[in-house]
Motif scaffolding. Structure first.
Motif, PDB file in Angstrom:
ATOM      1  N   GLY A   1      -0.927  -1.927  10.242  1.00 23.20           N
ATOM      2  CA  GLY A   1      -1.689  -2.847  11.094  1.00 23.20           C
ATOM      3  C   GLY A   1      -1.270  -4.283  10.886  1.00 23.20           C
ATOM      4  O   GLY A   1      -1.176  -5.060  11.839  1.00 23.20           O
ATOM      5  N   SER A   2      -0.990  -4.642   9.638  1.00 25.20           N
ATOM      6  CA  SER A   2      -0.530  -5.999   9.340  1.00 25.20           C
ATOM      7  C   SER A   2       0.832  -6.261   9.959  1.00 25.20           C
ATOM      8  O   SER A   2       1.093  -7.357  10.482  1.00 25.20           O
ATOM      9  CB  SER A   2      -0.438  -6.208   7.836  1.00 25.20           C
ATOM     10  N   LEU A   3       1.691  -5.256   9.904  1.00 20.54           N
ATOM     11  CA  LEU A   3       3.022  -5.404  10.496  1.00 20.54           C
ATOM     12  C   LEU A   3       2.925  -5.583  12.005  1.00 20.54           C
ATOM     13  O   LEU A   3       3.598  -6.439  12.583  1.00 20.54           O
ATOM     14  CB  LEU A   3       3.883  -4.191  10.152  1.00 20.54           C
ATOM     15  N   ILE A   4       2.071  -4.810  12.631  1.00 16.13           N
ATOM     16  CA  ILE A   4       1.906  -4.921  14.091  1.00 16.13           C
ATOM     17  C   ILE A   4       1.339  -6.287  14.466  1.00 16.13           C
ATOM     18  O   ILE A   4       1.811  -6.933  15.404  1.00 16.13           O
ATOM     19  CB  ILE A   4       1.011  -3.778  14.608  1.00 16.13           C
ATOM     20  N   ILE A   5       0.325  -6.746  13.741  1.00 13.39           N
ATOM     21  CA  ILE A   5      -0.273  -8.056  14.039  1.00 13.39           C
ATOM     22  C   ILE A   5       0.758  -9.162  13.845  1.00 13.39           C
ATOM     23  O   ILE A   5       0.878 -10.072  14.675  1.00 13.39           O
ATOM     24  CB  ILE A   5      -1.515  -8.296  13.160  1.00 13.39           C
TER      25      ILE A   5
ATOM     26  N   ILE B   1      -7.908 -11.044   9.433  1.00 11.86           N
ATOM     27  CA  ILE B   1      -8.714 -11.316   8.230  1.00 11.86           C
ATOM     28  C   ILE B   1      -9.095 -10.019   7.505  1.00 11.86           C
ATOM     29  O   ILE B   1      -8.811  -9.878   6.323  1.00 11.86           O
ATOM     30  CB  ILE B   1      -9.942 -12.179   8.579  1.00 11.86           C
ATOM     31  N   PRO B   2      -9.692  -9.034   8.188  1.00  8.50           N
ATOM     32  CA  PRO B   2     -10.022  -7.805   7.441  1.00  8.50           C
ATOM     33  C   PRO B   2      -8.829  -6.861   7.255  1.00  8.50           C
ATOM     34  O   PRO B   2      -8.819  -6.059   6.335  1.00  8.50           O
ATOM     35  CB  PRO B   2     -11.100  -7.143   8.299  1.00  8.50           C
ATOM     36  N   VAL B   3      -7.826  -6.972   8.112  1.00 10.42           N
ATOM     37  CA  VAL B   3      -6.721  -6.013   8.075  1.00 10.42           C
ATOM     38  C   VAL B   3      -5.641  -6.414   7.080  1.00 10.42           C
ATOM     39  O   VAL B   3      -5.114  -5.577   6.356  1.00 10.42           O
ATOM     40  CB  VAL B   3      -6.121  -5.844   9.496  1.00 10.42           C
TER      41      VAL B   3
END
Length: 184
Positions: free
Chosen positions: A66-70, A103-105
């Motif tokens: 998810g961090s990579l996608i964001i 922030i949460p991911v």
């Protein structure tokens, strides 16, 4: 060097710098840069390892994908702000939402650094407005009605007897007061 000395032709570096400045002025450049810079910490920190002597701390989270996608989306939005200025509102709102989701991911939005860059860049993108294109100035000695120096335009006739002699308000143009200097 005297006043009669001709100016030297600008060099290649100066010319390219002026071209870049002109290109940068027609689009939300700084907003795109901030959004782009906000994507890198969000992408990097979930996959980073911290070495303390012989101790390795893995900061990987279960939401690494998810961090990579964001982060990738923020980088793409930053680049699209540079080359497609008409999507500035969409890209700005999307950058703000992705920053909030990070922030949460993604370790508190890339340890707050990526979050702040993306949030400020998104706000700058939404607030940016294209400047007005320069209008050619009309010649100073143009004929009346064609531009140039402003001409006096006659005012339409005004009736001063609209209310007649029964106007007790003191605001008629006939007495010249127009409501000024009256106590009631």
């Amino acid at each position: 060097m005297s006043a009669e000395t001709p100016a030297a032709a600008p060099g290649q570096f100066t010319l390219r710098k002026q071209q870049f400045r002109a290109w940068r002025g027609t689009r939300p450049f700084w907003a795109g840069l901030f959004v782009l810079l906000g994507g890198f910490p969000i992408m990097y920190f979930p996959y980073a390892h911290l070495q303390l002597g012989h101790l390795t701390l893995a900061m990987s989270t279960t939401a690494g994908a998810g961090s990579l996608i964001i982060g990738v989306l923020l980088v793409v939005l930053g680049i699209s702000l540079w080359f497609q200025k008409h999507v500035r509102v969409f890209a700005g709102v999307a950058a703000i939402l992705l920053a909030l989701v990070s922030i949460p991911v993604s370790n508190f939005g890339g340890f707050i650094l990526g979050f702040l860059f993306a949030l400020v860049g998104g706000a700058m993108a939404v607030a940016w407005a294209p400047g007005a294109s320069p209008q050619p100035e009309p010649p100073a000695d143009a004929a009346p009605g064609e531009g140039g120096a402003p001409q006096a335009v006659p005012l339409p006739e005004q009736r001063t007897d609209a209310f007649g002699e029964n106007d007790l308000s003191g605001t008629s143009p006939a007495n010249g007061a127009n409501g000024r200097h009256s106590a009631g």
